[in-house]
Design a protein around this motif. Sequence first.
Motif, mmCIF file in Angstrom:
data_model
loop_
_atom_site.group_PDB
_atom_site.id
_atom_site.type_symbol
_atom_site.label_atom_id
_atom_site.label_comp_id
_atom_site.label_asym_id
_atom_site.label_seq_id
_atom_site.Cartn_x
_atom_site.Cartn_y
_atom_site.Cartn_z
ATOM 1 N N GLY A 195 0.847 -1.173 0.000
ATOM 2 C CA GLY A 195 0.000 0.000 0.000
ATOM 3 C C GLY A 195 0.892 1.236 0.000
ATOM 4 O O GLY A 195 2.073 1.170 -0.331
ATOM 5 N N PRO A 196 0.353 2.344 0.423
ATOM 6 C CA PRO A 196 1.103 3.597 0.391
ATOM 7 C C PRO A 196 2.210 3.644 1.439
ATOM 8 O O PRO A 196 2.207 2.899 2.407
ATOM 9 C CB PRO A 196 0.031 4.644 0.710
ATOM 10 N N GLU A 197 3.148 4.549 1.199
ATOM 11 C CA GLU A 197 4.129 4.881 2.240
ATOM 12 C C GLU A 197 3.345 5.594 3.327
ATOM 13 O O GLU A 197 2.638 6.561 3.057
ATOM 14 C CB GLU A 197 5.219 5.788 1.673
ATOM 15 N N VAL A 198 3.443 5.097 4.558
ATOM 16 C CA VAL A 198 2.649 5.660 5.643
ATOM 17 C C VAL A 198 3.458 6.496 6.626
ATOM 18 O O VAL A 198 2.881 7.228 7.430
ATOM 19 C CB VAL A 198 1.875 4.552 6.404
ATOM 20 N N TRP A 199 4.788 6.364 6.573
ATOM 21 C CA TRP A 199 5.588 7.117 7.535
ATOM 22 C C TRP A 199 7.050 7.079 7.149
ATOM 23 O O TRP A 199 7.522 6.105 6.554
ATOM 24 C CB TRP A 199 5.404 6.509 8.930
ATOM 25 N N ARG A 200 7.765 8.143 7.488
ATOM 26 C CA ARG A 200 9.229 8.170 7.391
ATOM 27 C C ARG A 200 9.746 8.360 8.806
ATOM 28 O O ARG A 200 9.499 9.397 9.433
ATOM 29 C CB ARG A 200 9.715 9.295 6.499
ATOM 30 N N GLY A 201 10.422 7.348 9.295
ATOM 31 C CA GLY A 201 10.925 7.403 10.662
ATOM 32 C C GLY A 201 12.014 8.443 10.829
ATOM 33 O O GLY A 201 12.718 8.793 9.888
ATOM 34 N N ARG A 202 12.141 8.921 12.049
ATOM 35 C CA ARG A 202 13.212 9.856 12.367
ATOM 36 C C ARG A 202 14.544 9.127 12.211
ATOM 37 O O ARG A 202 14.708 8.014 12.716
ATOM 38 C CB ARG A 202 13.043 10.350 13.799
ATOM 39 N N PRO A 203 15.522 9.686 11.494
ATOM 40 C CA PRO A 203 16.812 9.005 11.336
ATOM 41 C C PRO A 203 17.439 8.691 12.696
ATOM 42 O O PRO A 203 17.287 9.447 13.652
ATOM 43 C CB PRO A 203 17.653 10.019 10.570
ATOM 44 N N TRP A 204 18.132 7.552 12.770
ATOM 45 C CA TRP A 204 18.807 7.154 13.992
ATOM 46 C C TRP A 204 20.169 6.574 13.642
ATOM 47 O O TRP A 204 20.413 6.151 12.521
ATOM 48 C CB TRP A 204 17.962 6.194 14.817
ATOM 49 N N ILE A 205 21.057 6.585 14.599
ATOM 50 C CA ILE A 205 22.448 6.183 14.400
ATOM 51 C C ILE A 205 22.669 4.776 14.951
ATOM 52 O O ILE A 205 22.187 4.443 16.035
ATOM 53 C CB ILE A 205 23.408 7.170 15.102
ATOM 54 N N THR A 206 23.409 3.972 14.198
ATOM 55 C CA THR A 206 23.802 2.639 14.651
ATOM 56 C C THR A 206 25.209 2.344 14.138
ATOM 57 O O THR A 206 25.704 3.046 13.246
ATOM 58 C CB THR A 206 22.806 1.560 14.155
ATOM 59 N N GLU A 207 25.821 1.345 14.716
ATOM 60 C CA GLU A 207 27.148 0.932 14.274
ATOM 61 C C GLU A 207 27.136 -0.563 14.013
ATOM 62 O O GLU A 207 26.581 -1.331 14.793
ATOM 63 C CB GLU A 207 28.196 1.262 15.330
ATOM 64 N N ARG A 208 27.725 -0.958 12.893
ATOM 65 C CA ARG A 208 27.872 -2.377 12.568
ATOM 66 C C ARG A 208 29.249 -2.572 11.936
ATOM 67 O O ARG A 208 29.611 -1.858 11.012
ATOM 68 C CB ARG A 208 26.788 -2.842 11.599
ATOM 69 N N ASP A 209 29.988 -3.522 12.461
ATOM 70 C CA ASP A 209 31.323 -3.852 11.943
ATOM 71 C C ASP A 209 32.223 -2.624 11.864
ATOM 72 O O ASP A 209 32.974 -2.451 10.904
ATOM 73 C CB ASP A 209 31.210 -4.523 10.566
ATOM 74 N N GLY A 210 32.136 -1.771 12.870
ATOM 75 C CA GLY A 210 33.013 -0.605 12.948
ATOM 76 C C GLY A 210 32.610 0.576 12.090
ATOM 77 O O GLY A 210 33.323 1.575 12.040
ATOM 78 N N VAL A 211 31.490 0.502 11.389
ATOM 79 C CA VAL A 211 31.019 1.601 10.547
ATOM 80 C C VAL A 211 29.783 2.215 11.201
ATOM 81 O O VAL A 211 28.877 1.500 11.623
ATOM 82 C CB VAL A 211 30.665 1.102 9.122
ATOM 83 N N THR A 212 29.755 3.544 11.290
ATOM 84 C CA THR A 212 28.607 4.252 11.849
ATOM 85 C C THR A 212 27.665 4.634 10.717
ATOM 86 O O THR A 212 28.085 5.201 9.707
ATOM 87 C CB THR A 212 29.068 5.517 12.599
ATOM 88 N N TYR A 213 26.383 4.291 10.896
ATOM 89 C CA TYR A 213 25.365 4.555 9.886
ATOM 90 C C TYR A 213 24.273 5.447 10.451
ATOM 91 O O TYR A 213 23.963 5.383 11.636
ATOM 92 C CB TYR A 213 24.687 3.250 9.446
ATOM 93 N N GLU A 214 23.678 6.254 9.568
ATOM 94 C CA GLU A 214 22.450 6.966 9.877
ATOM 95 C C GLU A 214 21.335 6.254 9.117
ATOM 96 O O GLU A 214 21.281 6.305 7.885
ATOM 97 C CB GLU A 214 22.513 8.428 9.461
ATOM 98 N N VAL A 215 20.471 5.554 9.843
ATOM 99 C CA VAL A 215 19.390 4.772 9.241
ATOM 100 C C VAL A 215 18.217 5.698 8.946
ATOM 101 O O VAL A 215 17.743 6.412 9.829
ATOM 102 C CB VAL A 215 18.964 3.620 10.178
ATOM 103 N N ARG A 216 17.775 5.657 7.687
ATOM 104 C CA ARG A 216 16.659 6.487 7.228
ATOM 105 C C ARG A 216 15.569 5.547 6.710
ATOM 106 O O ARG A 216 15.701 5.006 5.624
ATOM 107 C CB ARG A 216 17.122 7.429 6.126
ATOM 108 N N GLN A 217 14.511 5.380 7.481
ATOM 109 C CA GLN A 217 13.500 4.378 7.197
ATOM 110 C C GLN A 217 12.239 4.958 6.554
ATOM 111 O O GLN A 217 11.769 6.008 6.965
ATOM 112 C CB GLN A 217 13.103 3.656 8.478
ATOM 113 N N ARG A 218 11.696 4.195 5.594
ATOM 114 C CA ARG A 218 10.379 4.458 5.029
ATOM 115 C C ARG A 218 9.512 3.247 5.334
ATOM 116 O O ARG A 218 9.956 2.108 5.193
ATOM 117 C CB ARG A 218 10.454 4.661 3.521
ATOM 118 N N TYR A 219 8.284 3.501 5.727
ATOM 119 C CA TYR A 219 7.356 2.432 6.107
ATOM 120 C C TYR A 219 6.214 2.367 5.101
ATOM 121 O O TYR A 219 5.636 3.392 4.741
ATOM 122 C CB TYR A 219 6.773 2.703 7.498
#
Length: 135
Positions: free
Chosen positions: A84-108
Amino acid sequence: MHPALEPQHGRAQGMPVGPVPRPSARVVLIDDADRLLLFSSRDQLNGMVRWYTPGGDVQDGDSHQEAALRELREETGVTGVTLGPEVWRGRPWITERDGVTYEVRQRYYLARVPAFEIDTTRMEDFEKTSITGHR
């Protein structure tokens, strides 16, 4: 190494520029009994349990919708889903995996499906070890 996975550094001082953008697509999956599917993981640092919808990274060449459907298939075994439609864009959040820092930008995206049994056999090894349950 993929360019997005390489550590980001400033040109002159060698200082980090910032987190690597990590687009993500998730599915608010509701069955015909109006049940919402959520997965859980336990934070290794503080032990807190976090619940979240199916989904994951947008890979090179994927649209957000294609990534959402791929991740849904991998994590649940469900195919033939119409998003169906995109219902939300989450607030970006920071995570780290394998020594790399990411800013996760989610669409729902919203999707309705008939009730089904979850098949997790297509999950990636990382998902199999980090996901602690589903409801």
